[in-house]
Enzyme design. Structure first.
Site: not given
Length: 360
Positions: A11, A105-106
C-alpha cells in the site's frame, strides 16, 4: 501437503499527495490535499501532514480547509499517477505473476512460488519497498501473512513506510482485540449492526455461530466467520473481472430543475457508454446515484435480462430512474450513473434494436 501461502499486501503511503510533494519540493513537509478548493470540491487524497489536522479523503474541501487553514490544494494529475502506478507494478512483476491490483496504489501479491529465489516473503517485501523508493522516490508500506485479510491488516500496522508480519498460526490471536470496524470487508453500516448485537472485537465475532451470522448477515457470514479465526481462503486473482463502470460529477452550481438534470444525466450516460465500448463490455444493471445539497444520498437501480445495447438505451434507463424523484425535494449537488453485472459484448452481442423502455 499444501505449502503455506505467502501473501504480501503493498500500500503506497498517501500516494497522490506524495507524488505531488515529490514533484514540487516546496510542498514537502506541508499539509497538502489533492482536489479542488472550491465550495463543491472534495479531497481526493491528503498528505500525512494534513491528516494530523483530521483532513481525510472524500471530505468536502470547505470542511478540510476549516480543519486546516494552512492546507494547500493541488489539482489531481491522474495521468501522472497512472504512470507511476505502472512503474510500481513493473517492480511487482519481477517477483511474481500473481498480482491483484486493488487500485493505482495498492495490490496483493502471492509469492508462495516467487520468480526470484528469496528466503522469505518478508525479504521480498523489503526488496520491493526499497526498489519502489529507489525508482519512484516514494515510500510504501507492506503487510506479510498467509492470507489476504491478514496481509491487508498488517500493512496498516506500521504505516507510513513500514512493514509488519503476521506469521502462520498467529492470525486468530492478532484479530482478537481489534475492533471489527477496522476489518477490511466490514464497512461502517455492518460494523454498527455488529455493535448492536454486542460484537465489537474479533474475539466477540468469534463467539458467534455460523448460523447466527447467516441469520443477520446472509451470504457474507462465511467470510466473517473465517476472518474472526484468522482464516481467508480467497486466492490472489490477477485477472479479477471488473464489476462495474460508472461516472459521477459534483456540480459547481446546484441542479434545481428538470431541464438541468436530464441533460446532465445524458452527459454522464454517454461517458459511461464510451467507457463500456472501449472495454467491449456492457451490463444488465443500471444505477442512478443522486446526492442532495444537504449530503443526503439516494440510489436507484434497475436490472434487465439482456445487456444494455446502446448509449440511447442507457440514457433512457437513467432518465427512467430519475423520473420518480421529481419534482426535487431539494437541490442536487452530485449525479452519478453506473452499469454493473457486466458481460463481454464480443462474446454475447446485444440486439441493437432492443428498446429497454418496453421492459421498464
Amino acid at each position: 501437503m499444501k505449502p503455506v501461502r505467502r501473501i504480501i499486501h503493498i500500500d503506497m503511503d498517501a500516494f497522490y499527495a506524495s507524488v505531488e510533494q515529490r514533484d514540487a519540493p516546496e510542498l514537502r513537509g506541508r499539509p497538502v490535499a489533492v482536489g479542488r478548493s472550491q465550495e463543491r470540491g472534495v479531497v481526493a487524497a491528503a498528505s500525512y501532514e494534513a491528516r494530523k489536522f483530521g483532513v481525510r479523503s472524500a471530505m468536502p474541501s470547505v470542511v478540510a480547509q476549516r480543519k486546516c487553514p494552512e492546507l494547500i490544494f493541488v489539482p489531481p494529475r491522474f495521468e501522472v499517477y497512472r504512470a507511476v502506478s505502472a512503474q510500481i507494478h513493473a517492480v511487482f512483476a519481477r517477483y511474481t505473476p500473481l498480482i491483484q491490483p486493488l487500485s493505482l496504489d495498492e495490490a496483493y501479491l502471492d509469492v508462495t512460488d516467487p520468480l526470484l529465489p528469496r528466503p522469505s516473503a518478508t525479504a521480498i517485501a523489503q526488496e520491493i519497498r526499497a526498489a519502489i523508493h529507489a525508482e519512484t522516490g516514494l515510500t510504501a508500506s507492506a503487510g506479510v501473512s498467509y492470507n489476504k485479510f491478514l496481509a491487508k491488516l498488517a500493512s496498516d500496522y506500521r504505516k507510513p513506510n513500514g512493514q509488519f508480519v503476521i506469521p502462520p498460526g498467529a492470525g486468530e490471536a492478532f484479530v482478537a482485540d481489534l475492533p471489527v470496524s477496522s476489518f477490511h470487508g466490514i464497512g461502517p453500516a455492518t460494523a454498527a449492526r455488529m455493535n448492536a448485537l454486542g460484537i465489537y472485537t474479533g474475539a466477540d465475532l468469534r463467539t458467534q455461530t455460523l448460523d447466527i451470522l447467516v441469520r443477520h448477515f446472509g451470504k457474507a457470514a462465511t467470510f466473517y466467520y473465517g476472518i474472526a479465526r484468522g482464516e481467508d481462503p480467497r486466492p490472489v486473482e490477477p485477472h479479477r473481472p471488473r464489476k462495474s463502470i460508472g461516472k459521477e460529477t459534483t456540480y459547481e452550481r446546484d441542479l434545481r430543475r428538470d431541464d438541468e438534470l436530464y441533460p446532465a444525466l445524458t452527459t454522464l450516460a454517454q461517458s459511461v457508454w464510451h467507457a463500456c465500448s472501449k472495454r467491449h463490455t456492457s451490463g444488465r444493471t443500471v444505477t442512478l446515484k443522486l446526492r442532495y445539497v444537504n449530503f443526503q444520498q439516494l440510489t436507484r437501480s434497475h436490472s434487465f435480462t439482456d445487456p444494455i445495447p446502446s448509449a440511447t438505451a442507457l440514457e433512457e434507463t437513467a432518465h427512467f430512474l430519475l423520473r420518480p424523484l421529481l419534482p426535487l425535494s431539494r437541490p442536487v449537488r452530485l449525479l452519478g450513473t453506473t452499469v454493473s453485472s457486466l458481460t463481454s459484448t464480443e462474446e454475447s452481442p446485444a440486439t441493437e434494436q432492443l428498446s429497454l423502455l418496453s421492459h421498464l
